[in-house]
Design a protein around this motif. Sequence first.
Motif, PDB file in Angstrom:
ATOM      1  N   VAL A  59       0.844  -1.205   0.000  1.00 45.66           N
ATOM      2  CA  VAL A  59       0.000   0.000   0.000  1.00 45.66           C
ATOM      3  C   VAL A  59       0.874   1.249   0.000  1.00 45.66           C
ATOM      4  CG1 VAL A  59      -1.793   1.272   1.234  1.00 45.66           C
ATOM      5  CG2 VAL A  59      -1.857  -1.217   1.203  1.00 45.66           C
ATOM      6  N   SER A  60       1.976   1.206   0.757  1.00 48.13           N
ATOM      7  CA  SER A  60       2.904   2.343   0.800  1.00 48.13           C
ATOM      8  C   SER A  60       3.530   2.602  -0.558  1.00 48.13           C
ATOM      9  CB  SER A  60       4.005   2.079   1.833  1.00 48.13           C
ATOM     10  OG  SER A  60       3.472   1.888   3.129  1.00 48.13           O
ATOM     11  N   VAL A  61       3.914   1.524  -1.259  1.00 47.76           N
ATOM     12  CA  VAL A  61       4.515   1.674  -2.591  1.00 47.76           C
ATOM     13  C   VAL A  61       3.507   2.282  -3.556  1.00 47.76           C
ATOM     14  CG1 VAL A  61       5.400   0.398  -4.580  1.00 47.76           C
ATOM     15  CG2 VAL A  61       6.196  -0.170  -2.278  1.00 47.76           C
ATOM     16  N   ILE A  62       2.261   1.841  -3.486  1.00 46.41           N
ATOM     17  CA  ILE A  62       1.218   2.403  -4.354  1.00 46.41           C
ATOM     18  C   ILE A  62       1.013   3.881  -4.047  1.00 46.41           C
ATOM     19  CG2 ILE A  62      -1.256   2.332  -4.880  1.00 46.41           C
ATOM     20  CD1 ILE A  62      -1.110  -0.706  -4.445  1.00 46.41           C
ATOM     21  N   LEU A  63       1.005   4.220  -2.757  1.00 45.00           N
ATOM     22  CA  LEU A  63       0.828   5.616  -2.359  1.00 45.00           C
ATOM     23  C   LEU A  63       2.008   6.462  -2.825  1.00 45.00           C
ATOM     24  CD1 LEU A  63      -0.965   7.616  -0.859  1.00 45.00           C
ATOM     25  CD2 LEU A  63       0.231   7.027   1.248  1.00 45.00           C
ATOM     26  N   ILE A  64       3.227   5.944  -2.703  1.00 46.38           N
ATOM     27  CA  ILE A  64       4.412   6.664  -3.173  1.00 46.38           C
ATOM     28  C   ILE A  64       4.330   6.899  -4.681  1.00 46.38           C
ATOM     29  CG2 ILE A  64       6.906   6.465  -3.526  1.00 46.38           C
ATOM     30  CD1 ILE A  64       7.025   4.996  -0.830  1.00 46.38           C
ATOM     31  N   THR A  65       3.862   5.891  -5.411  1.00 42.10           N
ATOM     32  CA  THR A  65       3.710   6.026  -6.860  1.00 42.10           C
ATOM     33  C   THR A  65       2.729   7.139  -7.210  1.00 42.10           C
ATOM     34  OG1 THR A  65       4.142   3.652  -7.112  1.00 42.10           O
ATOM     35  CG2 THR A  65       3.143   4.801  -8.981  1.00 42.10           C
ATOM     36  N   ILE A  66       1.615   7.190  -6.469  1.00 41.00           N
ATOM     37  CA  ILE A  66       0.627   8.249  -6.694  1.00 41.00           C
ATOM     38  C   ILE A  66       1.234   9.620  -6.406  1.00 41.00           C
ATOM     39  CG2 ILE A  66      -1.560   9.215  -5.863  1.00 41.00           C
ATOM     40  CD1 ILE A  66      -2.479   6.343  -5.337  1.00 41.00           C
ATOM     41  N   MET A  67       2.012   9.711  -5.323  1.00 45.20           N
ATOM     42  CA  MET A  67       2.646  10.976  -4.964  1.00 45.20           C
ATOM     43  C   MET A  67       3.637  11.429  -6.033  1.00 45.20           C
ATOM     44  SD  MET A  67       3.348  10.440  -0.904  1.00 45.20           S
ATOM     45  CE  MET A  67       1.997  10.324   0.295  1.00 45.20           C
ATOM     46  N   LEU A  68       4.428  10.491  -6.550  1.00 41.20           N
ATOM     47  CA  LEU A  68       5.395  10.831  -7.597  1.00 41.20           C
ATOM     48  C   LEU A  68       4.681  11.309  -8.857  1.00 41.20           C
ATOM     49  CD1 LEU A  68       7.991   7.925  -7.212  1.00 41.20           C
ATOM     50  CD2 LEU A  68       8.257  10.315  -6.514  1.00 41.20           C
ATOM     51  N   ALA A  69       3.539  10.676  -9.167  1.00 38.68           N
ATOM     52  CA  ALA A  69       2.760  11.099 -10.333  1.00 38.68           C
ATOM     53  C   ALA A  69       2.237  12.522 -10.143  1.00 38.68           C
ATOM     54  CB  ALA A  69       1.600  10.135 -10.563  1.00 38.68           C
ATOM     55  N   ILE A  70       1.815  12.831  -8.916  1.00 39.52           N
ATOM     56  CA  ILE A  70       1.319  14.183  -8.623  1.00 39.52           C
ATOM     57  C   ILE A  70       2.445  15.203  -8.752  1.00 39.52           C
ATOM     58  CG2 ILE A  70       0.392  15.651  -6.785  1.00 39.52           C
ATOM     59  CD1 ILE A  70      -1.130  13.152  -5.801  1.00 39.52           C
ATOM     60  N   LEU A  71       3.644  14.831  -8.312  1.00 35.85           N
ATOM     61  CA  LEU A  71       4.791  15.734  -8.418  1.00 35.85           C
ATOM     62  C   LEU A  71       5.144  16.036  -9.877  1.00 35.85           C
ATOM     63  CD1 LEU A  71       7.157  14.303  -5.639  1.00 35.85           C
ATOM     64  CD2 LEU A  71       5.950  16.495  -5.598  1.00 35.85           C
ATOM     65  N   GLU A  72       4.842  15.100 -10.772  1.00 35.14           N
ATOM     66  CA  GLU A  72       5.171  15.282 -12.179  1.00 35.14           C
ATOM     67  C   GLU A  72       4.142  16.134 -12.918  1.00 35.14           C
ATOM     68  OE1 GLU A  72       7.862  14.364 -13.991  1.00 35.14           O
ATOM     69  OE2 GLU A  72       8.750  13.831 -12.063  1.00 35.14           O
ATOM     70  N   LEU A  73       2.936  16.266 -12.352  1.00 39.31           N
ATOM     71  CA  LEU A  73       1.879  17.007 -13.041  1.00 39.31           C
ATOM     72  C   LEU A  73       2.250  18.461 -13.339  1.00 39.31           C
ATOM     73  CD1 LEU A  73      -1.387  15.639 -11.373  1.00 39.31           C
ATOM     74  CD2 LEU A  73      -0.530  15.191 -13.679  1.00 39.31           C
ATOM     75  N   PRO A  74       2.800  19.211 -12.354  1.00 35.99           N
ATOM     76  CA  PRO A  74       3.186  20.590 -12.677  1.00 35.99           C
ATOM     77  C   PRO A  74       4.219  20.673 -13.798  1.00 35.99           C
ATOM     78  CG  PRO A  74       3.135  20.261 -10.304  1.00 35.99           C
ATOM     79  CD  PRO A  74       2.992  18.915 -10.933  1.00 35.99           C
ATOM     80  N   LYS A  75       5.156  19.718 -13.833  1.00 34.51           N
ATOM     81  CA  LYS A  75       6.173  19.718 -14.891  1.00 34.51           C
ATOM     82  C   LYS A  75       5.523  19.510 -16.257  1.00 34.51           C
ATOM     83  CE  LYS A  75       9.706  17.842 -11.789  1.00 34.51           C
ATOM     84  NZ  LYS A  75      10.659  16.715 -11.541  1.00 34.51           N
ATOM     85  N   LEU A  76       4.573  18.576 -16.315  1.00 28.45           N
ATOM     86  CA  LEU A  76       3.879  18.330 -17.581  1.00 28.45           C
ATOM     87  C   LEU A  76       3.062  19.540 -18.008  1.00 28.45           C
ATOM     88  CD1 LEU A  76       2.651  14.655 -16.954  1.00 28.45           C
ATOM     89  CD2 LEU A  76       4.570  15.406 -18.375  1.00 28.45           C
ATOM     90  N   PHE A  77       2.431  20.209 -17.005  1.00 25.27           N
ATOM     91  CA  PHE A  77       1.634  21.400 -17.303  1.00 25.27           C
ATOM     92  C   PHE A  77       2.515  22.523 -17.834  1.00 25.27           C
ATOM     93  CE2 PHE A  77      -0.386  25.413 -16.029  1.00 25.27           C
ATOM     94  CZ  PHE A  77      -1.614  25.262 -16.660  1.00 25.27           C
ATOM     95  N   ASN A  78       3.662  22.745 -17.178  1.00 23.44           N
ATOM     96  CA  ASN A  78       4.586  23.791 -17.637  1.00 23.44           C
ATOM     97  C   ASN A  78       5.139  23.472 -19.018  1.00 23.44           C
ATOM     98  OD1 ASN A  78       4.334  25.332 -15.309  1.00 23.44           O
ATOM     99  ND2 ASN A  78       5.962  24.242 -14.241  1.00 23.44           N
ATOM    100  N   LYS A  79       5.403  22.187 -19.270  1.00 26.67           N
ATOM    101  CA  LYS A  79       5.903  21.783 -20.581  1.00 26.67           C
ATOM    102  C   LYS A  79       4.872  22.044 -21.663  1.00 26.67           C
ATOM    103  CE  LYS A  79       8.016  17.881 -22.983  1.00 26.67           C
ATOM    104  NZ  LYS A  79       8.437  16.456 -22.878  1.00 26.67           N
TER     105      LYS A  79
END
Length: 278
Positions: free
Chosen positions: A247-267
């Motif tokens: 469950v922790s690994v899944i949650l970490i994956t979700i968090m990393l995906a959220i961190l990437e969203l601003p980068k994709l938006f700026n790109k």
Amino acid sequence: MKKFSQIYAVWLLMFVLTPLFIIVIYSFNGREAMGLKDYVFSLGNFQRFFEPIYIKILLVSLGVAAISTIFCLLVGYPCAYYISKLEERKRNNMILLFVVPMWMNFLLRTYAWLTLLGTNGLINKFLGIFGIGPLNIMYNMTAIMLGMIYNFLPFMVLPIYSALVKMDTSLIEAAKDLGATDSQVFRKVIFPLSLPGVYTGITMVFIPAISSFVIPNLLGGNKFYLIGNLIEQQYTFTGNWPFGSAVSVILITIMLAILELPKLFNKKLSNDKESGAW
């Protein structure tokens, strides 16, 4: 500088990557045990998480974190904007008011809300003066939201304030010289330039909010079960470390995906500007 980089690399390896690696190893253990004896590689822990009951817990957690983040943004942006317009000495004093509570233990800050929201708490006593109440504002979702907004609001205010203070004021002056109204200046100049601070604030609030378990436990009266509570239970009560790790690994994956969203938006914004879409 090289020596400092080496020390940082050792610190990162020992206290970030190594614990994370251990969690990943545990998550693929097919045995419901705390240790790694009789380790059996399996995807069963991840498959188990996708049962309807756990998906519901994840969705509720995402919803609570999203609503908390939205309220922190709605409250935090005007606060940061107001503070940024004050003179330097007053700005520092106001920011200090946001920072000082963070020096206190997180658990103690949350416990303080028990005395505020209880049936005989300060809020109900104050409302009683006007013949209102007592209101049922304890051990429900309202209490959880208040606790999250209070604890995580500084993480929204500080990055937005930093972006507003560092803003080039000559751009604002130029916009006004060209005839822009105050509302146009805010919409066309100030808010777009403060977006990096907004993205940082959203990330810094959403990530701890989705993984929080202390606030739901204390202010929710154990009536609301979020994903942070699920992980905590697997490690402390059930003793099923492999499933808790999954469950922790899944949650970490979700968090990393959220961190990437601003980068994709700026790109995307950069690509739109280059292609002339604006």
